[in-house]
Design an enzyme around this catalytic site. Structure first.
Site, short mmCIF file in Angstrom:
data_model
loop_
_atom_site.label_atom_id
_atom_site.label_comp_id
_atom_site.label_asym_id
_atom_site.label_seq_id
_atom_site.Cartn_x
_atom_site.Cartn_y
_atom_site.Cartn_z
CD GLU A 186 5.71 -13.10 4.08
OE1 GLU A 186 6.91 -12.55 4.41
OE2 GLU A 186 4.77 -12.56 4.36
CG HIS A 216 15.53 -14.45 4.91
ND1 HIS A 216 15.98 -13.36 3.82
CD2 HIS A 216 14.71 -13.86 5.92
CE1 HIS A 216 15.51 -12.30 4.89
NE2 HIS A 216 14.59 -12.60 5.63
CD GLU A 227 14.40 -9.29 5.04
OE1 GLU A 227 13.45 -9.76 4.85
OE2 GLU A 227 15.41 -9.37 6.04
NE ARG A 258 43.89 3.31 34.50
CZ ARG A 258 44.65 4.46 34.43
NH1 ARG A 258 45.05 4.87 33.50
NH2 ARG A 258 45.24 4.73 35.75
CD GLU A 306 13.23 -15.03 9.86
OE1 GLU A 306 12.57 -13.90 9.99
OE2 GLU A 306 14.40 -14.64 9.46
CG HIS A 307 9.98 -13.58 6.00
ND1 HIS A 307 9.60 -12.06 5.92
CD2 HIS A 307 11.26 -13.71 6.45
CE1 HIS A 307 10.52 -11.42 5.91
NE2 HIS A 307 11.49 -11.85 6.47
ZN LIG Z 1 13.56 -10.91 6.56
#
Ligand SMILES: [Zn+2]
Length: 1077
Positions: free
Chosen positions: A237, A159, A259, A702, A162-163
């Site tokens: 981060e 994670h 986060e 339906r 990723e940042h």
């Molecule tokens: Zn994040």
């Protein structure tokens, strides 16, 4: 422009619009809580979703969908309805010999009927990187690169990486090229996701030049990021110790750290994590790829670098291209990057081991932070989770299991869902049903809001209901309803604001990432046909009962999670953190402390120093010449049927008719407002004289693609009266438009609003949902509260979706038992007041022929509507008192807002306001609230209809400090220096929002919103010109107006008790305190 657009920098698609949109796709509501387990670089937040209030002006509006990818577990492969009905494109793959020359070997090639695409799978010969190159006529092009990134612990490496990789790279050595793209590109999608076992970097754009710019920045970012050589990015981060002065306490800071603190403050996220970890104790899913805030500080920079080096490598990459661009160009771009690498061993090391099945069930007890204010006894949760299989399922079984999931849980009428809610044992469903995004499929179901003594009863009820379903099967109407819903959804292929190519990519990658066939998940027609035939031949029971028995009833791999509310937990966690930090401080010498303070200061300085203009220029951008001068046109014809105004939008919709019927709410007595959302739910979820609600619900399933009813409120510029309506939305295949309008009429007029037992469930569910919103989307609650203090439209919305609504629900729960006849009479009164030809408006989207064909059905529908005249009206003075408020909840992170109406000081709307708001979001607020403040998000929002300018933060460790940042905004603007290049980017980025890509139903809906809010084509043209002509002086002029937010703005924070206390100590009586949970 609406808030949604302004917030797009931070809300790529407002999947948070649960209140209004979920019901339109009601089958997906039960999946919501699982989605956040995927971590995103930018959260999907946006308080605009609260009743779709501020939709309108220059832009695009409706974001009706959730991530439809998951809307249906196994069927979510989305076909592409090309915008051109005639042609199945002869899309060409790249020439094989050219591919060879560029270093790629063609592995296989197929034409995929379901998405009218030619798909070619290549392998990069040197590194083994795999590429799916999908060509079709979709202008909304998508690129994505995915790495297998299984974590070994819960430090959150995948994670944080990723940042971090998006914070500068070899070719783009800026602080954050990603933010430059947010500011200055025409992207239709730009974000990154971390899954439990993979990390995914997707971009999308309809402009080819822009698209390749985005691709190049992303490729350079993942392969050559600066973060592996620069510890400061990792600190920013990920995590770091912060010490402003050696005499103060040390704290933890970091974007991901905060986060995840937010995530770990939400009971349902805790439950989702506990379930996954209990089911998979032995493989990568047994730890948290997102990071556990208690473990994140154990992560070192060395481990972080090593992880990147090993896994962010072509040998471990799967790359996706999709759309109408040149397939050869794709390979050319890739070969430049891939050729720089030699093959490595990552493919072996990143393999996900499968979890062996248990020989006996297990039970886990978890605590979650709660406050003492509520009756803690009734706040338990229990969830049963099964791991269905040791190996991935074959496609046919997977399809059948998905179908079964929909049958059991997909709608409010589905038996498992219905029986659990009717039992009265809990407030709302938890657990997402079938989950098939990981290597092995799972099934989860449970209840929240359960009393401690009832936990066992819930478990028994789940088991006995599943057994009953296996014994008795499903009735044929239910099967038909599910089948129609599934086929409709496949045919419509409505991915909302999520690009279709991205929905397809995520499906394909779901198998491809485990070395399975990436084509297979794209093809559903044959297996669906086979399943249908089997159901027809053998009957539903023979198909589904063995699945329930094998995968659930006789399956010992069951993990039961029990969640207990713990009023001590939040303070306990805080104390532990404090103690750890004190130990750290005690172990440091005075020199260490001085050094840490220096490093803290240096990091802040780096964060707050803007990139030099020369560096910014390296991020490729379009020029203003590339931008169309006219706004996107939506064909609209205004006519009348039986004297009622009808808007018609002639657009290709693949034979689907979309209809909205709008009723005026302005004459409703104000004390009835908080009942309106429940009234809407009652219309769809109670029965008629002749039909049980289950039958009615199946009939809708339906015959149609769904019906939803919800309130819509907004201020209207330069008008005193707010715009406030009830909107009924429905969709169906055109040949069923008569059924659609009959059913809408039935829902509006025939449903009996007398079912006390069901109503009580609605109240409990709504209460549970609002509590969840307060914890997970506190910024939305704060925004609604500020609006309610500033204007009447805001006041109305808050009554129906803010803290006032939650308080109303808490009181109503008792009243339902004591005084049901009065409530039932009030619901009936709402119906009498609202459902009338008087003030009614109809909006239709389909192609010309189908529009024409539906006219007679509309005429019949209108004939049946009553014609009542207005009774009361909401006093225009209705407001909440304009004091600063702190709404206290058990949380580790805050949501901080400040707002004022800037039109009160004489501001007249200009297009430049959109450019400026967006610019502030991506510069001042991003840098100060997120990057150096450590919050997950910080943004401003200008509601051009009401004139309210507001600031908001999301999962914020700070409170008063954030307000100081807000107050510094006008100075930032006054002192702003900006060259032409930066200004051009800001303008282009704004146009990108204004021209947001829309599917046909969203276009028709936007046009309706503009009509309701009085936004004309001339005005849109004028605003566009103003946007394109924005100059630095406009920024400076704007500063004078937002100065008043600093001086006169009202503050609302949703925050932790400790932070509120501290704030009130520092600034006595600053906040009026309100306890909410
Ligand atoms: Zn994040």
């Amino acid at each position: 422009m609406e808030r949604a657009t302004l917030l797009r920098t931070i809300s790529c698609s407002s999947s948070s619009s649960v209140l209004v949109s979920a019901r339109f796709f009601s089958r997906s509501t039960h999946r919501l809580y699982r989605l956040p387990k995927r971590h995103r670089l930018i959260p999907n937040i946006g308080h605009s979703s609260l009743f779709r209030r501020h939709i309108g002006l220059v832009s695009a509006a409706s974001r009706p969908s959730l991530h439809l990818k998951k809307h249906f577990s196994n069927f979510s492969v989305q076909a592409v309805a090309t915008s051109n009905p005639q042609s199945a494109p002869e899309a060409l793959g790249a020439d094989d010999s050219v591919a060879e020359k560029l270093g790629f070997e063609k592995v296989s090639e197929e034409f995929i009927e379901e998405c009218k695409s030619r798909a070619v799978l290549y392998k990069h010969k040197k590194t083994g990187a795999e590429i799916m190159s999908v060509s079709n006529e979709d202008e909304n092009k998508v690129f994505g690169i995915v790495f297998r990134t299984p974590p070994k612990d819960s430090t959150g490496i995948p994670h944080i990486l990723e940042h971090s990789v998006l914070c500068g790279s070899r070719k783009y050595p800026l602080k954050e090229p990603f933010v430059e793209l947010l500011k200055g590109s025409l992207h239709t999608f730009l974000n990154a996701f971390t899954y439990p076992d993979r990390t995914c970097y997707p971009v999308a754009s309809t402009n080819t030049k822009d698209f390749y710019n985005l691709v190049d920045v992303y490729l350079d970012a993942v392969f050559f990021p600066k973060c592996v050589n620069d510890i400061k990015t990792f600190q920013q981060e990920g995590w770091h110790y912060e010490l402003n002065d050696p005499s103060e306490d040390i704290t933890y800071k970091g974007v991901v750290f905060n986060e995840m603190k937010g995530v770990y403050s939400q009971p349902e996220s805790i439950l989702g994590r506990a379930s996954q970890q209990a089911l998979f104790p032995d493989n990568a899913y047994g730890v948290d790829s997102g990071g556990d805030p208690q473990v994140i500080p154990k992560l070192t920079f060395e481990e972080f670098k090593e992880f990147h080096c090993k896994y962010y490598h072509p040998s471990n990459a799967r790359i996706w291209f999709y759309g109408d661009d040149d397939p050869t160009e794709r390979l050319q771009i890739l070969s430049e990057y891939l050729d720089m690498f030699e093959a490595n061993s990552a493919p072996e090391e990143s393999k996900i081991d499968s979890q062996k099945l248990f020989s006996e069930p297990i039970r886990v007890i978890e605590k979650y932070p709660a406050s003492e204010a509520v009756d803690a006894k009734k706040k338990h949760m229990v969830c049963l989770n099964w791991l269905l299989s040791e190996t991935p399922l074959d496609l046919e079984t997977e399809l059948a299991v998905g179908f079964l999931d929909h049958l059991m849980m997909g709608t409010p009428a589905s038996p498992l869902r219905k029986i659990l809610l009717e039992s009265g044992l809990g407030e709302a469903i938890v657990g997402g049903g079938v989950q098939d995004e990981l290597l092995q499929p799972q099934f989860s179901i449970g209840l929240k809001g359960v009393s401690e003594d009832d936990i066992q009863k819930v478990e028994e009820l789940i088991m006995s209901t599943l057994k009953k379903l296996a014994d008795e099967g499903f009735d044929s109407d239910a099967v038909e309803a599910s089948m129609n819903t599934i086929e409709f959804s496949l045919r419509e292929n409505n991915t909302g604001s999520f690009p279709r190519g991205l929905a397809l990519m995520l499906r394909s990658v779901g198998k491809w990432i485990y070395d399975m066939d990436p084509f297979e998940p794209l093809k559903y027609q044959e297996p669906l046909k086979a399943l249908k035939a089997r159901i027809a031949k053998e009957g539903p029971k023979a198909v589904f009962a063995p699945l329930i028995e094998k995968f659930i009833l006789n399956n010992l791999h069951l993990a039961t999670i029990e969640m207990q509310p713990d009023p001590e937990k939040a303070s306990y966690d805080e104390a532990i953190e404090k103690e750890n930090l004190e130990k750290v401080k005690a172990s440091m010498t005075p020199e260490d402390l001085a050094e840490l303070a220096r490093a803290t200061h240096e990091l802040k300085l780096k964060q707050e120093t803007p990139d030099p203009p020369e560096a910014l220029k390296c991020v490729p951008s379009l020029s203003l010449q590339d931008i169309p001068k006219k706004p996107k046109h939506i064909p609209t014809e205004v006519g009348y049927i039986n004297g009622i105004k009808v808007l018609q939008h002639d657009l290709f919709t693949n034979d689907v008719l979309y209809a909205e019927v709008v009723f005026n709410m302005s004459s409703l007595k104000q004390e009835l407002l908080p009942l309106v959302p429940l009234f809407c739910q009652s219309l769809l979820e109670m029965g008629t004289k002749d039909m049980e609600f289950v039958q009615l619900n199946q009939l809708i399933g339906r015959k149609t693609g769904g019906i939803s009813v919800y309130p819509f409120t907004s201020s209207v510029r330069d008008k005193k009266d707010p715009c406030s309506h009830i909107i009924v939305r429905g969709k169906a295949m055109s040949e069923r438009s008569e059924d659609l309008f009959n059913l809408v009429n039935c829902v509006l007029q025939d449903v009996q609003l007398t079912d006390q037992k069901r109503f009580k469930q609605f109240v409990s569910q709504s209460k549970a949902r609002m509590e969840n919103r307060l914890r997970g989307s506190g910024h939305g609650i704060a925004a609604a509260r500020m609006d309610a203090k500033l204007n009447v439209a805001g006041w109305i919305s808050e009554q129906m979706g803010g803290l006032s609504y939650l308080e109303f629900l808490q009181a109503l729960e008792k009243k339902v038992d004591e005084d049901w006849p009065e409530i039932s009479a009030s619901l009936e009164e709402i119906r009498k007041t609202l459902i009338s030809k008087n003030g009614c408006l109809i909006n239709l989207t389909a192609d010309g022929k189908n529009l024409k064909n539906s006219e007679k059905h509309i005429s019949n529908f209108l004939d049946m509507l009553p014609n009542t005249s207005p009774v009361g009206s909401i006093p225009l003075s209705s407001r909440l008192s304009p004091t600063n408020e702190a709404i206290v909840i058990p949380t580790q992170v805050n949501y901080v807002g400040k707002a004022a109406n800037i039109c009160d000081t004489g501001y007249k709307l200009k297009g430049s306001a959109y450019v400026i708001s967006k610019y502030l979001n991506n510069t001042w607020l991003w840098d100060r609230v997120r990057v150096s403040g450590g919050a997950y998000g910080g943004f401003c929002d200008f509601d051009t209809h009401s004139g309210v300018f507001s600031y908001l933060s999301y999962r914020d460790p700070n409170l008063l400090e954030t307000l100081d940042v807000y107050d510094g905004t006008s100075n930032f603007l006054k002192e702003l220096e900006m060259d032409d290049d930066a200004l051009t980017k800001a303008i282009i980025g704004t146009i990108g929002d204004v021209d947001a890509y829309q599917l046909p139903d969203a276009k028709g809906y936007s046009s309706l919103m503009r009509h309701l809010l009085g936004v004309t084509e001339e005005e849109r043209q004028m605003r566009r010109e103003e946007i394109l002509l924005t100059r630095l002086n406009d920024f400076k002029d704007f500063a004078d107006f937002i100065e008043m937010v600093k001086d006169k703005g009202v503050v609302v924070a949703v925050a932790s008790p400790g932070d509120v206390d501290a704030a009130n100590k520092l600034r006595p009586n600053f906040f009026e305190v309100k306890k909410a949970l």
